[in-house]
Scaffold this motif. Structure first.
Motif, PDB file in Angstrom:
ATOM      1  N   ALA A   1       0.838  -1.209   0.000  1.00  0.00           N
ATOM      2  CA  ALA A   1       0.000   0.000   0.000  1.00  0.00           C
ATOM      3  C   ALA A   1       0.873   1.259   0.000  1.00  0.00           C
ATOM      4  O   ALA A   1       0.578   2.243  -0.696  1.00  0.00           O
ATOM      5  CB  ALA A   1      -0.933   0.002   1.210  1.00  0.00           C
ATOM      6  N   ALA A   2       1.952   1.230   0.758  1.00  0.00           N
ATOM      7  CA  ALA A   2       2.843   2.396   0.794  1.00  0.00           C
ATOM      8  C   ALA A   2       3.433   2.631  -0.593  1.00  0.00           C
ATOM      9  O   ALA A   2       3.538   3.767  -1.058  1.00  0.00           O
ATOM     10  CB  ALA A   2       3.947   2.196   1.828  1.00  0.00           C
ATOM     11  N   ARG A   3       3.805   1.541  -1.264  1.00  0.00           N
ATOM     12  CA  ARG A   3       4.417   1.704  -2.591  1.00  0.00           C
ATOM     13  C   ARG A   3       3.410   2.204  -3.618  1.00  0.00           C
ATOM     14  O   ARG A   3       3.738   3.019  -4.486  1.00  0.00           O
ATOM     15  CB  ARG A   3       5.067   0.386  -3.041  1.00  0.00           C
ATOM     16  N   GLU A   4       2.155   1.746  -3.511  1.00  0.00           N
ATOM     17  CA  GLU A   4       1.136   2.277  -4.428  1.00  0.00           C
ATOM     18  C   GLU A   4       1.013   3.785  -4.250  1.00  0.00           C
ATOM     19  O   GLU A   4       0.874   4.540  -5.204  1.00  0.00           O
ATOM     20  CB  GLU A   4      -0.230   1.614  -4.177  1.00  0.00           C
ATOM     21  N   ARG A   5       1.088   4.207  -2.991  1.00  0.00           N
ATOM     22  CA  ARG A   5       0.993   5.652  -2.717  1.00  0.00           C
ATOM     23  C   ARG A   5       2.213   6.386  -3.298  1.00  0.00           C
ATOM     24  O   ARG A   5       2.062   7.418  -3.950  1.00  0.00           O
ATOM     25  CB  ARG A   5       0.899   5.867  -1.209  1.00  0.00           C
ATOM     26  N   SER A   6       3.405   5.850  -3.079  1.00  0.00           N
ATOM     27  CA  SER A   6       4.614   6.502  -3.621  1.00  0.00           C
ATOM     28  C   SER A   6       4.554   6.567  -5.148  1.00  0.00           C
ATOM     29  O   SER A   6       4.934   7.580  -5.743  1.00  0.00           O
ATOM     30  CB  SER A   6       5.875   5.735  -3.213  1.00  0.00           C
ATOM     31  N   ASP A   7       4.103   5.481  -5.767  1.00  0.00           N
ATOM     32  CA  ASP A   7       4.001   5.462  -7.239  1.00  0.00           C
ATOM     33  C   ASP A   7       3.050   6.550  -7.710  1.00  0.00           C
ATOM     34  O   ASP A   7       3.338   7.277  -8.657  1.00  0.00           O
ATOM     35  CB  ASP A   7       3.477   4.099  -7.728  1.00  0.00           C
ATOM     36  N   ARG A   8       1.912   6.638  -7.038  1.00  0.00           N
ATOM     37  CA  ARG A   8       0.906   7.622  -7.446  1.00  0.00           C
ATOM     38  C   ARG A   8       1.460   9.051  -7.349  1.00  0.00           C
ATOM     39  O   ARG A   8       1.180   9.900  -8.183  1.00  0.00           O
ATOM     40  CB  ARG A   8      -0.340   7.454  -6.544  1.00  0.00           C
ATOM     41  N   LEU A   9       2.274   9.281  -6.311  1.00  0.00           N
ATOM     42  CA  LEU A   9       2.800  10.638  -6.080  1.00  0.00           C
ATOM     43  C   LEU A   9       3.968  10.980  -7.000  1.00  0.00           C
ATOM     44  O   LEU A   9       4.422  12.124  -7.027  1.00  0.00           O
ATOM     45  CB  LEU A   9       3.220  10.786  -4.615  1.00  0.00           C
ATOM     46  N   THR A  10       4.471   9.982  -7.731  1.00  0.00           N
ATOM     47  CA  THR A  10       5.601  10.238  -8.627  1.00  0.00           C
ATOM     48  C   THR A  10       5.256   9.886 -10.072  1.00  0.00           C
ATOM     49  O   THR A  10       6.142   9.717 -10.900  1.00  0.00           O
ATOM     50  CB  THR A  10       6.843   9.424  -8.189  1.00  0.00           C
ATOM     51  N   ARG A  11       3.955   9.763 -10.367  1.00  0.00           N
ATOM     52  CA  ARG A  11       3.525   9.459 -11.728  1.00  0.00           C
ATOM     53  C   ARG A  11       3.460  10.778 -12.500  1.00  0.00           C
ATOM     54  O   ARG A  11       2.439  11.457 -12.527  1.00  0.00           O
ATOM     55  CB  ARG A  11       2.138   8.801 -11.682  1.00  0.00           C
ATOM     56  N   MET A  12       4.597  11.178 -13.048  1.00  0.00           N
ATOM     57  CA  MET A  12       4.676  12.462 -13.751  1.00  0.00           C
ATOM     58  C   MET A  12       5.881  12.447 -14.678  1.00  0.00           C
ATOM     59  O   MET A  12       6.634  11.478 -14.707  1.00  0.00           O
ATOM     60  CB  MET A  12       4.748  13.609 -12.744  1.00  0.00           C
ATOM     61  N   GLU A  13       6.031  13.521 -15.448  1.00  0.00           N
ATOM     62  CA  GLU A  13       7.132  13.616 -16.404  1.00  0.00           C
ATOM     63  C   GLU A  13       8.476  13.551 -15.687  1.00  0.00           C
ATOM     64  O   GLU A  13       8.629  14.099 -14.590  1.00  0.00           O
ATOM     65  CB  GLU A  13       7.061  14.974 -17.128  1.00  0.00           C
ATOM     66  N   ASP A  14       9.477  12.952 -16.349  1.00  0.00           N
ATOM     67  CA  ASP A  14      10.820  12.888 -15.777  1.00  0.00           C
ATOM     68  C   ASP A  14      11.328  14.276 -15.375  1.00  0.00           C
ATOM     69  O   ASP A  14      11.931  14.443 -14.313  1.00  0.00           O
ATOM     70  CB  ASP A  14      11.809  12.269 -16.782  1.00  0.00           C
ATOM     71  N   ALA A  15      11.071  15.262 -16.235  1.00  0.00           N
ATOM     72  CA  ALA A  15      11.580  16.612 -15.953  1.00  0.00           C
ATOM     73  C   ALA A  15      11.023  17.135 -14.626  1.00  0.00           C
ATOM     74  O   ALA A  15      11.729  17.826 -13.878  1.00  0.00           O
ATOM     75  CB  ALA A  15      11.204  17.564 -17.085  1.00  0.00           C
TER      76      ALA A  15
END
Ligand code: AVJ
Ligand code: FE
Length: 419
Positions: free
Chosen positions: A14-28
């Motif tokens: 669950a923690a990793r799903e949250r981290s993924d969601r918060l970093t789902r964006m452009e590399d820049a």
């Protein structure tokens, strides 16, 4: 043991799903630094995995380092936040691959979990969520909208008395037997607290706007001398992210909206909280006053892990990023403590008047740099967690700390007075 392993695995996932969601964006956007106060998000991401490798693969399972050369990059002490964008950090794809490999190995080791390592798992789960909250603060500082789903509405507000009386007497502060507790929450000890009154709910945006409108930021007499210097130097006139266009507006996760006067104020620093309290003829609660109001059950003469009891219940507090903002003051009446004080967990972190120190008998564990190196007069203690705090890192004994000028965190306060 099997139920325990399943719970730990589920919480890691669950923690990793949250981290993924918060970093789902452009590399820049992941490598950019939004403010010198914050890391580039790609640093938080790889640091989460590196910390997990350090404690769950190397320390707990005795597995050889995967990439020892990157340890120094993700050591929070070697590189202060402001300097992190200039480091040769793993690019987003590599960071994601690295933390995923660490995670796969960790889940493999769970089969042979030894009881003495359970506390390290609890620590790593909380650590990931603490960085997720920090990443949310980074998103709040960005100007671009960041769309997350708002899943929850509070059930409604019930009337409350403005303040609650807490008679003099000892209570048990901290804990000696909570496996998830950090070193700074230990050991349990008796503290005798003189009688006091504490606000039943946090200070609202409406209350705080009255302070602003009455010229509170221009009257030195309300301010701590250091706070007045800070206010003058930075020309601060209202909470962070507020601005006035006829009415008070705020920027929240990239969108502008009217300031909701019924919600707890957030994004105020300790100096602002302290000045408001003086203007209101009150003061901030001490850390012990806060914890006694939150945990102590005077009838049973024992402390509870949550204001409402010993078992976490999701409908009793605004935790876990289910709402993306505080709930109106007076919400979660069912989540009140035995003394009848509401919204102690969730909504906003609450500033206390106390500097961060170890309790009597403190022992650094498992490493000095989590808490001990921050003890001293420079940091003020915050309690209770915010809407962005995961329930795994929220309990009546949990302690947070920051500099008294910090206001990018999701912090507000409530007031108290001596009886
Ligand atoms: C407890 C929130 C002050 O973010 O600096 C994260 C938590 N410690 N990684 C911080 C923490 C190590 C810490 N605070
Ligand atoms: Fe960390």
């Amino acid at each position: 043991m099997d139920a325990l392993k399943e719970r730990l695995a589920a919480e890691l996932i669950a923690a990793r799903e949250r981290s993924d969601r918060l970093t789902r964006m452009e590399d820049a956007d992941l490598v950019a630094q939004v403010s010198p106060l914050m890391s580039p998000l790609v640093w938080d991401l790889a640091h989460i995995g590196n910390y997990e490798e350090l404690w769950l693969l190397r320390a707990a399972a005795g597995i050889e380092p995967m990439r020892p050369e990157i340890d120094t990059l993700y050591d929070a002490f070697e590189h202060p936040r402001a300097t992190r964008p200039s480091l040769p950090l793993l690019p987003p794809d590599e960071a994601r691959a690295y933390i995923a490999t660490v995670r796969d190995k960790v889940l493999d080791t769970l089969d042979a979990l030894r009881p003495e390592n359970v506390a390290l798992f609890e620590m790593v789960i909380q650590h990931e969520h603490q960085h997720d909250e920090t990443m949310l603060a980074t998103h709040q500082l960005r100007r671009a909208p960041f769309h997350l789903r708002e899943e929850d509405r509070p059930a409604g507000v019930a009337p409350w008395a403005p303040e609650t009386y807490i008679p003099a007497g000892p209570f048990t502060m901290g804990t000696s037997d909570d496996v998830a507790a950090y070193d700074n929450e230990r050991p349990a000890h008796r503290v005798d607290v003189p009688a006091y009154f504490i606000d039943t709910v946090p200070v609202s945006n409406g209350d705080y706007a009255a302070f602003v409108e009455s010229g509170g930021y221009d009257e030195e007499r309300w301010w701590h001398p250091e706070g007045w210097k800070w206010r003058q130097g930075k020309r601060i006139e209202a909470p962070a992210f507020w601005f006035k266009e006829g009415v008070w507006l705020r920027r929240r996760l990239g969108e502008v909206e009217p300031v909701p006067f019924d919600q707890p104020v957030q994004h105020v620093c300790w100096y602002e909280a302290d000045a408001y309290a003086r203007w209101a003829g009150r003061r901030l609660p001490t850390e012990a006053e806060w914890e006694k109001a939150a945990s102590w059950d005077p009838e049973r003469q024992k402390a509870h892990r949550y204001p409402w009891g010993d078992v976490y219940l999701p409908d009793r507090a605004n935790l876990g990023q289910r709402r993306l903002q505080p709930a109106p003051v007076g919400s979660y009446a069912e989540g009140a403590s035995p003394y009848g004080v509401r919204q102690l967990l969730g909504d906003v972190w609450e500033w206390t008047s106390t500097s961060f120190h170890g309790y009597p008998g403190f022992r650094a564990h498992p490493y000095r740099e989590y808490s001990e190196v921050f003890f001293g007069p420079d940091y003020k203690v915050l309690r209770g967690g915010s809407w962005a705090t995961d329930p795994t890192a929220a309990r009546t004994t949990f302690r947070n700390w920051d500099y008294p000028i910090r206001r990018q965190i999701f912090a507000g306060f409530r007031c108290a007075r001596s009886a």
